[in-house]
Design a protein around this motif. Structure first.
Motif, short mmCIF file in Angstrom:
data_model
loop_
_atom_site.label_atom_id
_atom_site.label_comp_id
_atom_site.label_asym_id
_atom_site.label_seq_id
_atom_site.Cartn_x
_atom_site.Cartn_y
_atom_site.Cartn_z
N TYR A 147 7.96 9.34 -17.66
CA TYR A 147 8.18 7.90 -17.67
C TYR A 147 9.31 7.54 -18.64
O TYR A 147 10.16 6.70 -18.35
CB TYR A 147 6.91 7.14 -18.07
CG TYR A 147 5.81 7.17 -17.03
CD1 TYR A 147 6.08 7.43 -15.70
CD2 TYR A 147 4.48 6.91 -17.39
CE1 TYR A 147 5.07 7.46 -14.76
CE2 TYR A 147 3.47 6.92 -16.45
CZ TYR A 147 3.76 7.20 -15.13
OH TYR A 147 2.76 7.20 -14.21
N LEU A 174 0.82 -1.22 0.00
CA LEU A 174 0.00 0.00 0.00
C LEU A 174 0.86 1.27 0.00
O LEU A 174 0.36 2.37 0.17
CB LEU A 174 -0.95 0.00 1.20
CG LEU A 174 -2.01 -1.10 1.23
CD1 LEU A 174 -3.04 -0.83 2.32
CD2 LEU A 174 -2.74 -1.24 -0.11
N ALA A 228 -1.85 9.18 -14.93
CA ALA A 228 -0.71 8.43 -14.41
C ALA A 228 -0.61 7.04 -15.04
O ALA A 228 0.48 6.51 -15.22
CB ALA A 228 -0.80 8.31 -12.89
N LEU A 282 -6.75 4.01 -8.74
CA LEU A 282 -5.67 4.17 -9.70
C LEU A 282 -5.59 2.97 -10.65
O LEU A 282 -5.54 3.12 -11.86
CB LEU A 282 -4.33 4.34 -8.97
CG LEU A 282 -3.10 4.57 -9.83
CD1 LEU A 282 -3.15 5.94 -10.50
CD2 LEU A 282 -1.82 4.47 -9.00
N TYR A 283 -5.58 1.77 -10.08
CA TYR A 283 -5.41 0.59 -10.92
C TYR A 283 -6.73 0.06 -11.47
O TYR A 283 -6.74 -0.75 -12.39
CB TYR A 283 -4.64 -0.50 -10.16
CG TYR A 283 -3.20 -0.07 -9.93
CD1 TYR A 283 -2.28 -0.11 -10.97
CD2 TYR A 283 -2.79 0.46 -8.71
CE1 TYR A 283 -0.98 0.33 -10.79
CE2 TYR A 283 -1.50 0.91 -8.51
CZ TYR A 283 -0.60 0.84 -9.56
OH TYR A 283 0.68 1.29 -9.38
N VAL A 341 3.56 13.54 -18.09
CA VAL A 341 3.72 12.26 -17.39
C VAL A 341 4.37 11.25 -18.32
O VAL A 341 5.29 10.51 -17.94
CB VAL A 341 2.36 11.74 -16.88
CG1 VAL A 341 2.51 10.36 -16.25
CG2 VAL A 341 1.75 12.70 -15.86
N GLU A 349 -14.96 16.73 -3.34
CA GLU A 349 -14.49 18.06 -3.74
C GLU A 349 -14.76 19.04 -2.61
O GLU A 349 -15.92 19.35 -2.30
CB GLU A 349 -15.22 18.54 -4.97
CG GLU A 349 -14.84 17.83 -6.24
CD GLU A 349 -15.82 18.15 -7.34
OE1 GLU A 349 -15.69 19.23 -7.93
OE2 GLU A 349 -16.72 17.34 -7.57
N ALA A 350 -13.70 19.52 -2.01
CA ALA A 350 -13.85 20.33 -0.81
C ALA A 350 -14.56 21.65 -1.08
O ALA A 350 -15.42 22.08 -0.31
CB ALA A 350 -12.47 20.59 -0.21
N ASP A 351 -14.22 22.29 -2.21
CA ASP A 351 -14.82 23.60 -2.50
C ASP A 351 -16.32 23.47 -2.70
O ASP A 351 -17.12 24.25 -2.21
CB ASP A 351 -14.19 24.20 -3.76
CG ASP A 351 -12.73 24.55 -3.51
OD1 ASP A 351 -12.34 24.59 -2.32
OD2 ASP A 351 -11.99 24.74 -4.49
N PHE A 372 -7.19 4.99 -2.76
CA PHE A 372 -6.47 5.65 -3.84
C PHE A 372 -5.94 4.63 -4.85
O PHE A 372 -6.11 4.77 -6.06
CB PHE A 372 -5.32 6.49 -3.28
CG PHE A 372 -4.46 7.08 -4.34
CD1 PHE A 372 -4.89 8.18 -5.06
CD2 PHE A 372 -3.23 6.51 -4.66
CE1 PHE A 372 -4.12 8.71 -6.07
CE2 PHE A 372 -2.45 7.04 -5.68
CZ PHE A 372 -2.89 8.13 -6.38
N LEU A 373 -5.29 3.58 -4.36
CA LEU A 373 -4.68 2.59 -5.26
C LEU A 373 -5.74 1.81 -6.03
O LEU A 373 -5.55 1.49 -7.20
CB LEU A 373 -3.77 1.64 -4.47
CG LEU A 373 -2.50 2.29 -3.91
CD1 LEU A 373 -1.75 1.33 -3.00
CD2 LEU A 373 -1.58 2.77 -5.02
N GLY A 433 -12.31 12.56 0.52
CA GLY A 433 -11.99 12.47 -0.91
C GLY A 433 -13.04 13.12 -1.79
O GLY A 433 -13.13 12.86 -2.98
N SER A 476 -14.97 21.95 4.64
CA SER A 476 -14.06 21.66 3.52
C SER A 476 -12.98 20.67 3.96
O SER A 476 -12.60 19.76 3.21
CB SER A 476 -13.54 22.96 2.92
OG SER A 476 -12.21 23.16 3.23
#
Ligand code: ATP
Ligand code: MG
Lengths: 203, 339
Positions: free
Chosen positions: B193, A18, A46, A39-40, B189, A166-168, A35-36, A164, A157
């Motif tokens: 890489y 992690l 990214a 992401l994946y 990005v 949107e704070a605004d 988050f991960l 996670g 906020s």
């Protein structure tokens, strides 16, 4: 690396999956896991540039490793704290589905998302430094008991950011409701009850 | 070499000389060798990343100012051979003395360091006026690298410029602290890489060559399609299976290999997380150790200060952007992750 006292090697390893240090807190573990998984599980700037280099199968393997590490860590913390931490845990996509239908971020929405992520108010407070009492006031929209607007805005906020969201947007949605409530009760001044307590405390 | 003695402390050598009776006895615990500034090795940091004005020069010159303010002696080396412009970030004219003097006239490096107007912070311009970068021989380059380490500084910070030419990559690999800059845009990005993979490949190539295995890595990479190798991680995984010795060399080469990622020109809160994503991909896809050192938000005033020839950090000390740069500098100093 030698594992620090008190944590078995497989827990350190799970933390590495992690991408967390050995002293990571439960909150950090949950944030990193979410988050991960995002992401994946999806595409972003990214991951897009390397999508051709990694097969779907490899990617699936990475996700499975992340899941396994998270499960192991939750079990470890459960044993340590002697309580079930996973009951209200929902998958990130479940939370995303819930949020898709949300038109306005209210206290109730914040509470639901918090519960879906499996946090108790004390954990949020520890991380955000927002007092538990104020978190509860926000969730219940107990406007009469709120601190002055600048504080409320900051708290909302900070809380949304932690979850996670949107704070605004969260703070502007929330302040709109707060202001509407103020207009309805016909006064622009901050609630008397709180003010007194606030100034007393400061002194 | 004569060691300097620091008041109140005595080196073990000095202690032994003044107390012959102690003979070969182990040094008493409370006596540590005197810290000698001249023998303390100069640390090298370098910033690299994609091309296209992502802020490599801005980051390294700002971080240099932060370190200098803390009292460290800094030399900023502009190794962007084609487009040296670090002086502009300090609002000083382009120095006349450059590395050309070092290569062609054997002038010592330390006398080529120019002032920047910031205390503790000197600037060394790498621009090679007559000498095309390609023409520096390998031996000359190694000499330069050796001399950089002897500069009278605590840290030498190198702006290696853009691109993945081996000269650029070599200057980057010279550093102890590798800083990789990126902005939250797909192209950037992608460039990052590409850059990191080139750096990694070159590092691996060097380690393998030193052991006489240059052809192994060349052949493997050439045959990568047949071997089913799609990325650098699979390349190292494959090489590791070839022999225990190779595996050991790869482990050694990777053991101290760590990238510090800095995300620049952040405009929205969500973009802060790009650093975490990039870090994760580096670790899980490329098998490279990486840390997210922090982010710097986009601030219109950056280019405005540069245009006015004012160092941004000095004229905007209290800005959010300045604070973020300080966090980055501190994390790099401590080798810590942001957050
Ligand atoms: N955080 C920032 N906010 C606003 N502008 C920035 C920021 N960082 C850099 N810039 C601006 O972006 C431009 C490019 O920055 P810089 O020269 O540092 O990029 P670079 O990566 O060194 O580019 P090159 O590859 O050409 O050497 C400059 O005009 C600078 O003013
Ligand atoms: Mg530049």
């Amino acid at each position: 690396m030698t594992p620090p006292a008190g944590k078995p090697a497989e827990i350190i390893e799970a933390l590495q999956v992690l991408e967390l240090p050995a002293e990571a807190t439960l909150t950090q573990i949950r944030q990193s896991y979410r988050f991960l998984k995002d992401l994946y599980g999806g595409e972003s700037i990214a991951t897009l540039p390397v999508s051709g280099e990694i097969s779907t199968k490899d990617r699936q393997q990475i996700i499975e490793k992340i899941d396994a590490a998270y499960e192991a860590l939750i079990r470890f913390f459960e044993d340590e704290r002697g309580r079930d931490l996973s009951v209200q845990r929902s998958a990130p996509d479940e939370i995303a589905r819930y949020l898709a239908d949300v038109e306005e971020i209210t206290g109730a929405v914040l509470k639901t998302v918090r519960k879906m992520q499996g946090f108790v108010p004390e954990e949020v407070a520890a991380e955000t430094r927002i007092p538990v009492l104020n978190l509860e006031r926000i969730e219940q929209e107990d406007f009469a008991a709120f601190p002055p607007p600048v504080y409320t805005r900051g708290f909302v906020s900070g809380y949304a950011d932690f979850l996670g969201l949107e704070a605004d947007r969260a703070s502007s949605d929330f302040m709109r409701r707060f202001n509407a409530w103020k207009e309805n009760r016909g006064g622009g001044n901050p609630p008397h009850r709180f003010r007194l307590a606030f100034w007393k405390k400061k002194k | 070499m004569v060691r300097m003695k620091v008041a109140g402390e005595m080196s073990y050598e000095a202690f032994a000389a003044e107390n012959p009776a102690s003979g070969a006895a182990p040094a008493p615990k409370q006596i540590r060798p005197a810290p000698d500034r001249r023998t303390k090795e100069t640390k090298i940091w370098a910033v690299g990343g994609g091309k296209g004005g992502i802020g490599k020069s801005f980051i390294i010159s700002s971080v240099a100012q932060c370190l200098a303010r803390k009292g460290h002696r800094i030399v900023l080396l502009d190794a962007d051979l084609g487009g040296a412009n670090l002086h502009t970030f300090f609002g000083v004219d382009r120095p006349r003395t450059t590395l050309t003097e070092f290569f062609e006239r054997q002038i010592p490096l330390s006398s080529l360091v120019c002032e920047t107007g910031v205390p503790n912070l000197g600037l060394l311009i790498g621009a090679l006026d007559t000498l095309a970068a390609d023409h520096i021989r390998y031996s000359q380059k190694m000499k330069l690298f050796r001399h950089i380490r002897t500069l009278p500084a605590d840290y030498v910070l190198i702006d290696i410029g853009a691109g993945t030419h081996f000269h650029t990559v070599d200057s980057f690999l010279l550093a102890d602290t590798l800083i990789a800059a990126v902005v939250p845009e797909l192209i950037s990005v992608e460039n990052l890489y590409y850059f990191l993979k080139s750096v990694f490949y070159r590092k691996l190539l060097r380690a393998m060559s030193e052991n006489g295995w240059k052809t192994i890595i060349f052949e493997t990479w050439k045959n990568r399609r047949n071997l089913g190798i799609r990325n650098v991680k699979e390349l190292t995984d494959y090489l590791r299976t070839q022999s225990g010795e190779i595996s050991g060399v790869i482990d050694e080469a990777l053991s101290d290999f760590l990238f510090h990622i800095v995300v620049n020109k952040v405009r929205r809160r969500q973009e802060i997380k790009v650093g975490l994503g990039v870090k994760s991909i580096c670790m899980k896809y490329f098998g490279l150790d990486a840390r997210y050192a922090g982010y710097i938000e986009h601030d219109e005033l950056v280019s405005r200060s540069i245009n006015k020839r004012q160092p941004y950090l000095q004229t905007h000390t209290g800005s959010r952007c300045s604070g973020q740069i300080e966090v980055v500098a501190e994390n790099l100093l401590q080798q810590k992750a942001f957050g």
